[in-house]
Design a protein around this motif. Structure first.
Motif, PDB file in Angstrom:
ATOM      1  N   SER A  39      -2.284   4.719  20.240  1.00  0.00           N
ATOM      2  CA  SER A  39      -2.022   5.488  19.020  1.00  0.00           C
ATOM      3  C   SER A  39      -2.118   4.589  17.784  1.00  0.00           C
ATOM      4  O   SER A  39      -2.522   5.054  16.711  1.00  0.00           O
ATOM      5  CB  SER A  39      -0.677   6.200  19.074  1.00  0.00           C
ATOM      6  OG  SER A  39       0.376   5.278  19.149  1.00  0.00           O
ATOM      7  N   LEU A  40      -1.777   3.304  17.916  1.00  0.00           N
ATOM      8  CA  LEU A  40      -1.954   2.387  16.791  1.00  0.00           C
ATOM      9  C   LEU A  40      -3.438   2.209  16.497  1.00  0.00           C
ATOM     10  O   LEU A  40      -3.859   2.243  15.341  1.00  0.00           O
ATOM     11  CB  LEU A  40      -1.305   1.028  17.058  1.00  0.00           C
ATOM     12  CG  LEU A  40      -1.512  -0.011  15.952  1.00  0.00           C
ATOM     13  CD1 LEU A  40      -0.879   0.442  14.641  1.00  0.00           C
ATOM     14  CD2 LEU A  40      -0.970  -1.365  16.374  1.00  0.00           C
ATOM     15  N   ILE A  41      -4.241   2.035  17.541  1.00  0.00           N
ATOM     16  CA  ILE A  41      -5.691   1.905  17.353  1.00  0.00           C
ATOM     17  C   ILE A  41      -6.211   3.148  16.634  1.00  0.00           C
ATOM     18  O   ILE A  41      -6.962   3.054  15.658  1.00  0.00           O
ATOM     19  CB  ILE A  41      -6.425   1.723  18.703  1.00  0.00           C
ATOM     20  CG1 ILE A  41      -5.939   0.480  19.450  1.00  0.00           C
ATOM     21  CG2 ILE A  41      -7.943   1.706  18.497  1.00  0.00           C
ATOM     22  CD1 ILE A  41      -6.262  -0.834  18.809  1.00  0.00           C
ATOM     23  N   SER A  42      -5.799   4.326  17.088  1.00  0.00           N
ATOM     24  CA  SER A  42      -6.235   5.576  16.463  1.00  0.00           C
ATOM     25  C   SER A  42      -5.812   5.637  14.999  1.00  0.00           C
ATOM     26  O   SER A  42      -6.610   6.003  14.126  1.00  0.00           O
ATOM     27  CB  SER A  42      -5.652   6.762  17.228  1.00  0.00           C
ATOM     28  OG  SER A  42      -5.967   7.967  16.574  1.00  0.00           O
ATOM     29  N   SER A  43      -4.570   5.270  14.720  1.00  0.00           N
ATOM     30  CA  SER A  43      -4.063   5.325  13.345  1.00  0.00           C
ATOM     31  C   SER A  43      -4.802   4.361  12.425  1.00  0.00           C
ATOM     32  O   SER A  43      -5.051   4.672  11.260  1.00  0.00           O
ATOM     33  CB  SER A  43      -2.567   5.019  13.322  1.00  0.00           C
ATOM     34  OG  SER A  43      -1.852   6.025  14.001  1.00  0.00           O
ATOM     35  N   ILE A  44      -5.155   3.196  12.943  1.00  0.00           N
ATOM     36  CA  ILE A  44      -5.917   2.238  12.135  1.00  0.00           C
ATOM     37  C   ILE A  44      -7.339   2.741  11.939  1.00  0.00           C
ATOM     38  O   ILE A  44      -7.883   2.683  10.834  1.00  0.00           O
ATOM     39  CB  ILE A  44      -5.879   0.838  12.777  1.00  0.00           C
ATOM     40  CG1 ILE A  44      -4.468   0.253  12.686  1.00  0.00           C
ATOM     41  CG2 ILE A  44      -6.886  -0.094  12.096  1.00  0.00           C
ATOM     42  CD1 ILE A  44      -4.276  -1.050  13.437  1.00  0.00           C
ATOM     43  N   GLU A  45      -7.950   3.255  12.993  1.00  0.00           N
ATOM     44  CA  GLU A  45      -9.328   3.741  12.889  1.00  0.00           C
ATOM     45  C   GLU A  45      -9.466   4.915  11.921  1.00  0.00           C
ATOM     46  O   GLU A  45     -10.504   5.069  11.285  1.00  0.00           O
ATOM     47  CB  GLU A  45      -9.866   4.145  14.261  1.00  0.00           C
ATOM     48  CG  GLU A  45     -10.196   2.971  15.148  1.00  0.00           C
ATOM     49  CD  GLU A  45     -10.812   3.377  16.481  1.00  0.00           C
ATOM     50  OE1 GLU A  45     -10.883   4.585  16.793  1.00  0.00           O
ATOM     51  OE2 GLU A  45     -11.219   2.462  17.220  1.00  0.00           O
ATOM     52  N   THR A  46      -8.447   5.727  11.793  1.00  0.00           N
ATOM     53  CA  THR A  46      -8.506   6.872  10.883  1.00  0.00           C
ATOM     54  C   THR A  46      -7.978   6.544   9.493  1.00  0.00           C
ATOM     55  O   THR A  46      -7.969   7.408   8.614  1.00  0.00           O
ATOM     56  CB  THR A  46      -7.718   8.064  11.454  1.00  0.00           C
ATOM     57  OG1 THR A  46      -6.364   7.663  11.687  1.00  0.00           O
ATOM     58  CG2 THR A  46      -8.353   8.587  12.730  1.00  0.00           C
ATOM     59  N   GLY A  47      -7.542   5.309   9.292  1.00  0.00           N
ATOM     60  CA  GLY A  47      -7.069   4.890   7.978  1.00  0.00           C
ATOM     61  C   GLY A  47      -5.657   5.312   7.654  1.00  0.00           C
ATOM     62  O   GLY A  47      -5.217   5.192   6.521  1.00  0.00           O
ATOM     63  N   GLN A  48      -4.915   5.778   8.647  1.00  0.00           N
ATOM     64  CA  GLN A  48      -3.536   6.197   8.407  1.00  0.00           C
ATOM     65  C   GLN A  48      -2.590   5.011   8.320  1.00  0.00           C
ATOM     66  O   GLN A  48      -1.557   5.086   7.661  1.00  0.00           O
ATOM     67  CB  GLN A  48      -3.072   7.137   9.513  1.00  0.00           C
ATOM     68  CG  GLN A  48      -3.846   8.434   9.548  1.00  0.00           C
ATOM     69  CD  GLN A  48      -3.522   9.250  10.790  1.00  0.00           C
ATOM     70  OE1 GLN A  48      -2.925   8.767  11.746  1.00  0.00           O
ATOM     71  NE2 GLN A  48      -3.920  10.505  10.766  1.00  0.00           N
ATOM     72  N   VAL A  49      -2.930   3.924   9.010  1.00  0.00           N
ATOM     73  CA  VAL A  49      -2.092   2.718   9.049  1.00  0.00           C
ATOM     74  C   VAL A  49      -2.986   1.524   8.726  1.00  0.00           C
ATOM     75  O   VAL A  49      -4.096   1.433   9.245  1.00  0.00           O
ATOM     76  CB  VAL A  49      -1.450   2.547  10.456  1.00  0.00           C
ATOM     77  CG1 VAL A  49      -0.726   1.228  10.583  1.00  0.00           C
ATOM     78  CG2 VAL A  49      -0.520   3.705  10.754  1.00  0.00           C
TER      79      VAL A  49
END
Length: 136
Positions: A39-49
């Motif tokens: 979920s961290l990878i996803s959040s970084i990839e989508t620019g959320q984190v």
């Protein structure tokens, strides 16, 4: 179809996704290699984190990008390390030890992604105060 955000953070996240896909890895596989959650990878990839420099270094190593992720993370150079409401507390950060500042920054990143600002502010201040008391 909704356009992806064009913030520097989101663009960097799309670059991470590009190199992850080029390496033939899923988010879960990259997460396992970087010792973090998918979920961290996803959040970084989508620019959320935002990605942190140590994350970018580890991703560069695992994805064999020859340092491109660290080099392109420099969009964060001019960003303040802490939100303005935190630094406006009378120099609290400068009076704390480095490890407390590091933990506080980590809490800020995590809680910003997961909680409303007023709740994350409370968590950060409580954590910083508890750490300061522990180290005093």
């Amino acid at each position: 179809m909704e356009e992806p955000p064009n913030t520097p953070q989101a663009i960097w996240g799309r670059e991470l996704k590009h190199y992850r896909n080029r390496a033939g890895l899923t988010q879960a596989e990259l997460a396992a290699r970087l010792y973090c959650s998918d979920s961290l990878i996803s959040s970084i990839e989508t620019g959320q984190v935002p990605a942190m420099p140590d994350f970018a270094e580890a991703a560069d190593r695992e994805l064999s990008t020859d340092g491109v992720l660290v080099r392109t993370l420099d969009f964060r150079k001019n960003e303040p390390a802490y939100p303005t409401w935190f630094t406006a507390l009378g120099g609290v950060v400068s009076t704390r030890t480095d490890d407390i500042a590091t933990v506080t920054a980590s809490w800020e990143s995590i809680s910003r992604a997961a909680l409303p600002e007023d709740m994350s502010r409370g968590l950060i201040l409580k954590t910083a105060e508890e750490l300061w008391e522990h180290h005093s």
